[in-house]
Design a protein around this motif. Structure first.
Motif, mmCIF file in Angstrom:
data_model
loop_
_atom_site.group_PDB
_atom_site.id
_atom_site.type_symbol
_atom_site.label_atom_id
_atom_site.label_comp_id
_atom_site.label_asym_id
_atom_site.label_seq_id
_atom_site.Cartn_x
_atom_site.Cartn_y
_atom_site.Cartn_z
ATOM 1 N N GLY A 73 0.563 -1.268 0.129
ATOM 2 C CA GLY A 73 -0.127 0.097 -0.194
ATOM 3 C C GLY A 73 0.769 1.181 0.161
ATOM 4 O O GLY A 73 0.233 2.402 0.145
ATOM 5 N N GLY A 74 2.153 0.964 -0.052
ATOM 6 C CA GLY A 74 2.982 2.294 0.099
ATOM 7 C C GLY A 74 3.400 2.770 -1.411
ATOM 8 O O GLY A 74 2.719 2.294 -2.263
ATOM 9 N N ASP A 75 4.362 3.683 -1.308
ATOM 10 C CA ASP A 75 4.935 4.043 -2.640
ATOM 11 C C ASP A 75 5.397 3.081 -3.666
ATOM 12 O O ASP A 75 5.861 2.166 -3.037
ATOM 13 C CB ASP A 75 5.823 5.126 -2.517
ATOM 14 N N VAL A 76 5.386 3.325 -4.728
ATOM 15 C CA VAL A 76 5.922 2.274 -5.825
ATOM 16 C C VAL A 76 7.256 1.704 -5.583
ATOM 17 O O VAL A 76 7.826 0.847 -6.169
ATOM 18 C CB VAL A 76 5.420 2.560 -7.173
ATOM 19 N N LEU A 77 7.981 2.990 -5.441
ATOM 20 C CA LEU A 77 9.251 2.748 -5.151
ATOM 21 C C LEU A 77 9.977 3.382 -4.000
ATOM 22 O O LEU A 77 9.386 4.363 -3.449
ATOM 23 C CB LEU A 77 10.258 3.444 -6.312
ATOM 24 N N PRO A 78 11.185 2.656 -3.419
ATOM 25 C CA PRO A 78 11.548 2.962 -2.034
ATOM 26 C C PRO A 78 11.741 4.725 -2.052
ATOM 27 O O PRO A 78 11.981 5.168 -1.199
ATOM 28 C CB PRO A 78 12.734 2.464 -1.999
ATOM 29 N N THR A 79 12.188 5.256 -3.091
ATOM 30 C CA THR A 79 12.607 6.733 -3.107
ATOM 31 C C THR A 79 12.106 7.695 -3.771
ATOM 32 O O THR A 79 12.147 8.821 -3.728
ATOM 33 C CB THR A 79 14.210 6.780 -3.719
ATOM 34 N N MET A 80 10.962 7.278 -4.541
ATOM 35 C CA MET A 80 10.096 8.156 -5.278
ATOM 36 C C MET A 80 8.759 8.092 -5.088
ATOM 37 O O MET A 80 8.173 6.915 -5.054
ATOM 38 C CB MET A 80 10.461 8.020 -6.804
ATOM 39 N N ARG A 81 7.934 9.142 -4.972
ATOM 40 C CA ARG A 81 6.534 9.080 -5.052
ATOM 41 C C ARG A 81 5.940 9.673 -6.155
ATOM 42 O O ARG A 81 6.499 10.643 -6.666
ATOM 43 C CB ARG A 81 5.982 10.263 -3.890
ATOM 44 N N THR A 82 4.840 9.041 -6.654
ATOM 45 C CA THR A 82 4.308 9.352 -8.101
ATOM 46 C C THR A 82 2.703 9.561 -8.104
ATOM 47 O O THR A 82 2.489 8.743 -7.290
ATOM 48 C CB THR A 82 4.812 8.404 -9.043
ATOM 49 N N GLU A 83 2.327 10.656 -8.424
ATOM 50 C CA GLU A 83 0.901 10.922 -8.407
ATOM 51 C C GLU A 83 0.299 11.527 -9.850
ATOM 52 O O GLU A 83 1.170 12.132 -10.374
ATOM 53 C CB GLU A 83 0.772 11.908 -7.381
ATOM 54 N N MET A 84 -0.928 11.511 -9.841
ATOM 55 C CA MET A 84 -1.657 12.047 -10.986
ATOM 56 C C MET A 84 -2.586 13.059 -10.241
ATOM 57 O O MET A 84 -3.469 12.678 -9.482
ATOM 58 C CB MET A 84 -2.342 11.211 -11.924
ATOM 59 N N HIS A 85 -2.648 14.272 -10.609
ATOM 60 C CA HIS A 85 -3.685 15.228 -10.173
ATOM 61 C C HIS A 85 -4.368 15.865 -11.266
ATOM 62 O O HIS A 85 -4.015 15.783 -12.329
ATOM 63 C CB HIS A 85 -2.738 16.602 -9.262
ATOM 64 N N ASP A 93 -4.461 18.094 -15.869
ATOM 65 C CA ASP A 93 -4.018 16.891 -15.596
ATOM 66 C C ASP A 93 -2.644 17.221 -15.437
ATOM 67 O O ASP A 93 -1.703 17.518 -16.254
ATOM 68 C CB ASP A 93 -4.189 15.819 -16.277
ATOM 69 N N LEU A 94 -2.153 16.799 -13.907
ATOM 70 C CA LEU A 94 -0.541 17.018 -13.827
ATOM 71 C C LEU A 94 -0.030 15.832 -13.321
ATOM 72 O O LEU A 94 -0.606 15.365 -12.332
ATOM 73 C CB LEU A 94 -0.465 17.969 -12.769
ATOM 74 N N PHE A 95 0.934 15.234 -13.760
ATOM 75 C CA PHE A 95 1.904 14.203 -13.385
ATOM 76 C C PHE A 95 2.619 14.523 -12.389
ATOM 77 O O PHE A 95 3.628 15.520 -12.813
ATOM 78 C CB PHE A 95 2.236 13.441 -14.429
ATOM 79 N N ARG A 96 3.015 14.078 -11.336
ATOM 80 C CA ARG A 96 4.162 14.458 -10.377
ATOM 81 C C ARG A 96 4.806 13.292 -9.721
ATOM 82 O O ARG A 96 4.585 12.432 -9.535
ATOM 83 C CB ARG A 96 3.332 15.247 -9.129
#
Ligand code: 1HN
Length: 374
Positions: free
Chosen positions: A278-290, A352-355
């Motif tokens: 349930g956490g972030d996809v990668l240990p060092t990076m958070r990725t989102e779509m707004h 739409d913003l990918f972050r």
């Protein structure tokens, strides 16, 4: 007798300032002694070493997609892809980071370009990576032998130390963006790299609609009972636009119906997550779509750590510190640590913003702080 003339890298200047000792010949002599012995006193440095809040070295900056695409296409015509250079990837260099290929102090962001029929050779590295597709299709990324289709809006995480190669099976060139934690790995001196096969096997040149990873892991709320352990990075290699788009659209519908489920009225957001924990996809990076409804705005927010955004669709205005830009599809910009960020969709189109950002690093170190102006 040889005289050691290697100049000391330490440079100390006696200045008359509050909290500083009064300049005098003895003070100068003391500072020359410090320089010779490679010593730096705290009293000359404390403002820079211990600011009252983060003061990023990085600048807020915007890169226009049409310029990135044009130069990437030019590189496509004259720069071959192969062993050694490994990828036709062209990185954003933050103007305040000394010409290094760093978008922010921790993040690498690049446009990558592959011509029809081209293959980017197989390799693996400990740096975590992802691809995000703002337009086009036709490239398959092959991860540990699993061919994964890449199309507009798809998000493709690529955890460190997995073998990967790319293959353009289409008759058109294709561009996408890569995000990696390269600067972070560089500072922490923890990188490993290994080359794989120069050409992937014929069996992996296939172009299946669904990858093996999606068939095993790509079912909402369902996981294979044979795989119950938590993994540090997601095993799902593609997050498809149909799913992301629907999640955002339905969040906005619920917002309309009066449910408080958005970040603020008209501002829906989803985070890409690892289905095993349930956490972030990668240990060092958070990725989102707004997604901002036409005319809607985000709250103004700042946080420790840095982010890179790419406009996926629509038009609007974004503010990063004292900078403000009108933005359109593909444009990329950087939000440095603790610099206030806000965005507003134009009155007639949703935005739409990918972050992507480095928040998981800061959270793991208990150094993540967020401030939201309401
Ligand atoms: C890499 O392997 C990729 O696989 C993209 O597409 C960018 C930047 C530096 C080192 C390796 C890729 C990269 C990279």
């Amino acid at each position: 007798m040889a005289i050691d003339v290697t100049p000391s890298p330490v440079r100390l200047k006696a200045v008359a300032a509050p909290g500083q000792p009064d300049p005098s010949p003895e003070l100068e002599q003391l500072y020359r002694g410090f320089e010779r012995e490679l010593l730096v006193p705290l009293w000359t440095e404390i403002g820079d070493l211990m600011p009252l809040h983060p003061q990023s070295k990085a600048a807020a900056h915007l890169w226009r997609w049409d310029r990135l695409k044009e130069l990437a296409a030019q590189a496509g015509r004259i720069v071959p892809v192969g062993r050694g250079g490994e990828r036709r990837a062209i990185a954003l260099a933050n103007p305040a980071l000394g010409g290094k290929p760093y978008a922010t102090p921790t993040l690498w962001a690049a446009i990558q370009y592959l011509m029809p029929g081209e293959n980017a050779p197989e390799h693996r590295h400990t740096q975590h990576a992802f691809r995000f597709v703002v337009e086009g299709e036709g490239v398959w990324t092959v991860v540990n032998g699993d061919a994964v289709r890449m199309s507009r809006g798809d998000f493709l995480p690529q955890a460190g130390w997995n073998w990967h190669a790319h293959h353009n099976a289409a008759s058109e060139p294709m561009a996408w963006i890569d995000g990696l934690d390269i600067p972070f790995s560089y500072y922490t001196e923890s990188q490993f790299f290994e080359v794989g096969r120069d050409r992937i096997g014929a069996a992996e040149m296939t172009t299946p609609d669904r990858s093996r990873s999606e068939r095993l892991w790509g079912h909402p709320g369902l996981r294979p009972v044979s795989r119950t352990g938590a993994l540090p990075a997601t095993p799902l290699l593609a997050y498809r636009w149909v799913d992301t788009d629907r999640a955002l659209a339905e969040q906005l519908e619920l917002d309309d119906e009066g449910e408080t489920c958005t970040l603020s009225p008209g501002h829906a957001a989803v985070r890409f997550t690892n289905p095993t924990n349930g956490g972030d996809v990668l240990p060092t990076m958070r990725t989102e779509m707004h997604r901002l409804r036409a005319g809607a705005a985000t709250l103004t927010r700042r946080e420790t750590g840095s982010s890179v955004y790419q406009v996926f669709d629509g038009t609007g205005v974004v503010s990063v510190g004292d900078k403000q830009w009108d933005v359109a599809r593909g444009d990329m910009f950087v939000v440095p640590s603790w610099v206030p960020f806000s965005a507003q969709a134009s009155p007639t189109t949703q935005l739409d913003l990918f972050r992507f950002g480095d928040a998981p690093i800061f959270e793991a170190l208990h150094a993540h702080r967020v401030q939201i102006d309401r």
